[in-house]
Scaffold this motif. Structure first.
Motif, mmCIF file in Angstrom:
data_model
loop_
_atom_site.group_PDB
_atom_site.id
_atom_site.type_symbol
_atom_site.label_atom_id
_atom_site.label_comp_id
_atom_site.label_asym_id
_atom_site.label_seq_id
_atom_site.Cartn_x
_atom_site.Cartn_y
_atom_site.Cartn_z
ATOM 1 N N ARG A 157 19.625 21.898 34.369
ATOM 2 C CA ARG A 157 19.435 22.083 35.815
ATOM 3 C C ARG A 157 20.656 22.767 36.425
ATOM 4 N NH1 ARG A 157 17.118 17.042 34.771
ATOM 5 N NH2 ARG A 157 14.932 16.871 35.424
ATOM 6 N N PHE A 158 21.836 22.325 36.058
ATOM 7 C CA PHE A 158 23.083 22.987 36.445
ATOM 8 C C PHE A 158 23.810 23.310 35.150
ATOM 9 C CE2 PHE A 158 27.518 22.303 38.519
ATOM 10 C CZ PHE A 158 27.717 23.676 38.550
ATOM 11 N N GLN A 159 23.678 24.548 34.702
ATOM 12 C CA GLN A 159 24.157 24.951 33.382
ATOM 13 C C GLN A 159 25.627 25.349 33.391
ATOM 14 O OE1 GLN A 159 22.400 25.257 30.392
ATOM 15 N NE2 GLN A 159 24.071 26.203 29.258
ATOM 16 N N ALA A 160 25.980 26.236 34.322
ATOM 17 C CA ALA A 160 27.335 26.803 34.321
ATOM 18 C C ALA A 160 27.619 27.403 35.690
ATOM 19 C CB ALA A 160 27.460 27.875 33.230
ATOM 20 N N PHE A 161 28.838 27.869 35.866
ATOM 21 C CA PHE A 161 29.160 28.615 37.078
ATOM 22 C C PHE A 161 30.153 29.721 36.741
ATOM 23 C CE2 PHE A 161 32.311 25.136 37.161
ATOM 24 C CZ PHE A 161 33.502 25.845 37.355
ATOM 25 N N ARG A 165 38.241 35.949 40.710
ATOM 26 C CA ARG A 165 39.572 35.704 41.272
ATOM 27 C C ARG A 165 40.456 36.897 40.990
ATOM 28 N NH1 ARG A 165 41.330 29.765 39.209
ATOM 29 N NH2 ARG A 165 40.828 30.776 37.225
ATOM 30 N N PHE A 166 40.872 37.561 42.071
ATOM 31 C CA PHE A 166 41.796 38.696 41.965
ATOM 32 C C PHE A 166 41.274 39.769 41.002
ATOM 33 C CE2 PHE A 166 44.367 34.840 42.778
ATOM 34 C CZ PHE A 166 44.817 35.154 44.056
ATOM 35 N N GLY A 167 39.971 40.060 41.134
ATOM 36 C CA GLY A 167 39.384 41.121 40.330
ATOM 37 C C GLY A 167 39.015 40.720 38.920
ATOM 38 N N ARG A 168 39.232 39.469 38.544
ATOM 39 C CA ARG A 168 38.879 38.965 37.207
ATOM 40 C C ARG A 168 37.763 37.937 37.343
ATOM 41 N NH1 ARG A 168 44.472 36.656 35.306
ATOM 42 N NH2 ARG A 168 43.369 36.304 33.319
ATOM 43 N N TRP A 169 36.895 37.870 36.324
ATOM 44 C CA TRP A 169 35.758 36.959 36.348
ATOM 45 C C TRP A 169 35.933 35.842 35.324
ATOM 46 C CZ3 TRP A 169 31.494 36.877 39.584
ATOM 47 C CH2 TRP A 169 31.405 37.942 40.485
ATOM 48 N N PHE A 170 35.532 34.636 35.729
ATOM 49 C CA PHE A 170 35.662 33.461 34.872
ATOM 50 C C PHE A 170 34.322 32.724 34.827
ATOM 51 C CE2 PHE A 170 39.797 34.503 36.477
ATOM 52 C CZ PHE A 170 40.670 34.279 35.419
ATOM 53 N N ILE A 171 34.051 32.083 33.695
ATOM 54 C CA ILE A 171 32.833 31.298 33.531
ATOM 55 C C ILE A 171 33.213 29.909 33.052
ATOM 56 C CG2 ILE A 171 32.453 32.035 31.123
ATOM 57 C CD1 ILE A 171 29.424 31.962 31.767
ATOM 58 N N CYS A 172 32.412 28.924 33.418
ATOM 59 C CA CYS A 172 32.681 27.544 33.019
ATOM 60 C C CYS A 172 31.351 26.843 32.760
ATOM 61 C CB CYS A 172 33.444 26.817 34.123
ATOM 62 S SG CYS A 172 33.811 25.087 33.760
ATOM 63 N N ASP A 173 31.237 26.200 31.608
ATOM 64 C CA ASP A 173 30.063 25.375 31.331
ATOM 65 C C ASP A 173 30.183 24.086 32.139
ATOM 66 O OD1 ASP A 173 27.654 24.775 29.406
ATOM 67 O OD2 ASP A 173 28.909 22.973 29.396
ATOM 68 N N ALA A 174 29.079 23.685 32.767
ATOM 69 C CA ALA A 174 29.113 22.524 33.666
ATOM 70 C C ALA A 174 28.754 21.225 32.961
ATOM 71 C CB ALA A 174 28.163 22.770 34.835
ATOM 72 N N GLY A 175 28.891 21.183 31.634
ATOM 73 C CA GLY A 175 28.510 19.995 30.888
ATOM 74 C C GLY A 175 27.034 20.022 30.525
ATOM 75 N N SER A 176 26.504 21.213 30.253
ATOM 76 C CA SER A 176 25.087 21.378 29.962
ATOM 77 C C SER A 176 24.700 20.743 28.631
ATOM 78 C CB SER A 176 24.725 22.866 29.933
ATOM 79 O OG SER A 176 25.422 23.525 28.888
ATOM 80 N N ARG A 177 23.400 20.458 28.460
ATOM 81 C CA ARG A 177 22.913 19.795 27.254
ATOM 82 C C ARG A 177 23.026 20.685 26.015
ATOM 83 N NH1 ARG A 177 16.740 18.073 27.246
ATOM 84 N NH2 ARG A 177 16.601 20.346 27.412
ATOM 85 N N ASN A 178 22.631 21.957 26.158
ATOM 86 C CA ASN A 178 22.610 22.859 25.006
ATOM 87 C C ASN A 178 23.795 23.813 24.947
ATOM 88 O OD1 ASN A 178 20.168 21.840 23.924
ATOM 89 N ND2 ASN A 178 19.027 22.982 25.483
ATOM 90 N N GLY A 179 24.694 23.719 25.899
ATOM 91 C CA GLY A 179 25.923 24.494 25.841
ATOM 92 C C GLY A 179 25.803 25.921 26.336
ATOM 93 N N THR A 180 26.964 26.510 26.561
ATOM 94 C CA THR A 180 27.091 27.909 26.978
ATOM 95 C C THR A 180 28.019 28.605 25.991
ATOM 96 O OG1 THR A 180 26.823 27.271 29.316
ATOM 97 C CG2 THR A 180 27.799 29.438 28.858
ATOM 98 N N ARG A 181 27.675 29.808 25.607
ATOM 99 C CA ARG A 181 28.455 30.545 24.602
ATOM 100 C C ARG A 181 28.854 31.919 25.113
ATOM 101 N NH1 ARG A 181 25.142 27.133 21.845
ATOM 102 N NH2 ARG A 181 25.957 26.224 19.904
ATOM 103 N N ILE A 182 30.003 32.399 24.626
ATOM 104 C CA ILE A 182 30.442 33.775 24.848
ATOM 105 C C ILE A 182 30.603 34.424 23.487
ATOM 106 C CG2 ILE A 182 32.221 35.303 25.774
ATOM 107 C CD1 ILE A 182 32.972 33.214 27.760
ATOM 108 N N ASP A 183 29.835 35.482 23.268
ATOM 109 C CA ASP A 183 29.865 36.177 21.966
ATOM 110 C C ASP A 183 29.724 35.188 20.804
ATOM 111 O OD1 ASP A 183 30.117 38.668 23.157
ATOM 112 O OD2 ASP A 183 32.307 38.597 23.153
ATOM 113 N N GLY A 184 28.868 34.196 20.996
ATOM 114 C CA GLY A 184 28.587 33.222 19.937
ATOM 115 C C GLY A 184 29.515 32.023 19.890
ATOM 116 N N THR A 185 30.591 32.037 20.645
ATOM 117 C CA THR A 185 31.555 30.929 20.641
ATOM 118 C C THR A 185 31.191 29.908 21.715
ATOM 119 O OG1 THR A 185 33.333 32.383 19.877
ATOM 120 C CG2 THR A 185 33.976 30.287 20.863
#
Length: 226
Positions: A157-161, A165-185
């Motif tokens: 329901r709430f996976q990530a956000f 910040r200052f022209g750079r982008w950040f992602i964070c997993d919100a404690g999701s059940r199946n996880g969030t990956r970047i390039d497979g990690t």
């Protein structure tokens, strides 16, 4: 004594009503003593992918001025024609009984004849929606209360956000059940990680590519020229 109610007026009777959102606004006789009729307003759904593709035709500067700073691009599975129906691969037949499906059928048939079988990108702008929580965060999840909705049961329901910040982008997993990956990690829950344009993200079982507006223009322009 209540005033007699008149029939709502369609401001554009020549346009088919299918595929449009209808808003009915009742004018209060206290605030609007002259006219107590209901007013109708129609707003058409606009697919961001179609809109962004059209903006590409107007050039880079116009595109960058009009779109969100970043977006996710999902690859939609290609479609095929089967006995007068529009059939997504792996799904049941969908009959063309309304205008939207008829248009999709014609487009799919034209692509079939031209040999254009590549899947179409689904563009999901990374921008805040009105009424959503967390002013500085762009939330991603399965429910409509998120800024970006991913309608898939593998997505929480709430996976990530994400946030900029200052022209750079950040992602964070919100404690999701199946996880969030970047390039497979697999990301550590509740720990922000910087993301770059072109990186592959995975939310549950859904894959998406992260693009800033600049690289999204290049991506869509390249596809439209094929």
């Amino acid at each position: 004594m209540r005033p007699a109610q008149s029939q709502p007026i369609d401001p554009d009777p020549g346009v088919p009503r299918k595929g449009r959102i209808l808003f009915a606004i009742s004018c209060s006789p206290v605030l609007w003593p002259i006219d107590t009729r209901a007013c109708l307003c129609y707003v058409e759904f606009v697919d961001p992918g179609e809109r962004y593709q059209q903006l590409c035709l107007l050039g880079r500067d116009t595109f960058l001025d009009a779109v969100a700073e970043a977006a996710l691009v999902l690859e939609v599975r290609s479609q095929r024609i089967a006995r007068g129906t529009l059939e997504p691969l792996g799904a049941a037949h969908v009959t063309t009984d309304d205008l939207g499906q008829e248009i999709a059928l014609v487009r799919a048939r034209a692509e079939l004849e031209l040999g254009l079988h590549r899947p179409r990108p689904q563009v999901l702008p990374l921008a805040k929606k009105k009424g959503t929580p967390f002013v500085d965060l762009i939330t991603i999840g399965r429910t409509a209360s998120n800024d970006v909705t991913l309608d898939d049961l593998s997505v929480s329901r709430f996976q990530a956000f994400v946030r900029a910040r200052f022209g750079r982008w950040f992602i964070c997993d919100a404690g999701s059940r199946n996880g969030t990956r970047i390039d497979g990690t697999l990301l550590k829950a509740r720990s922000e990680v910087e993301i770059k344009s072109g990186q592959l993200l995975q939310f549950g079982l859904l894959h998406a590519t992260f693009h800033t507006a600049d690289t999204l223009y290049d991506f869509l322009s390249t596809r439209s020229s094929l």
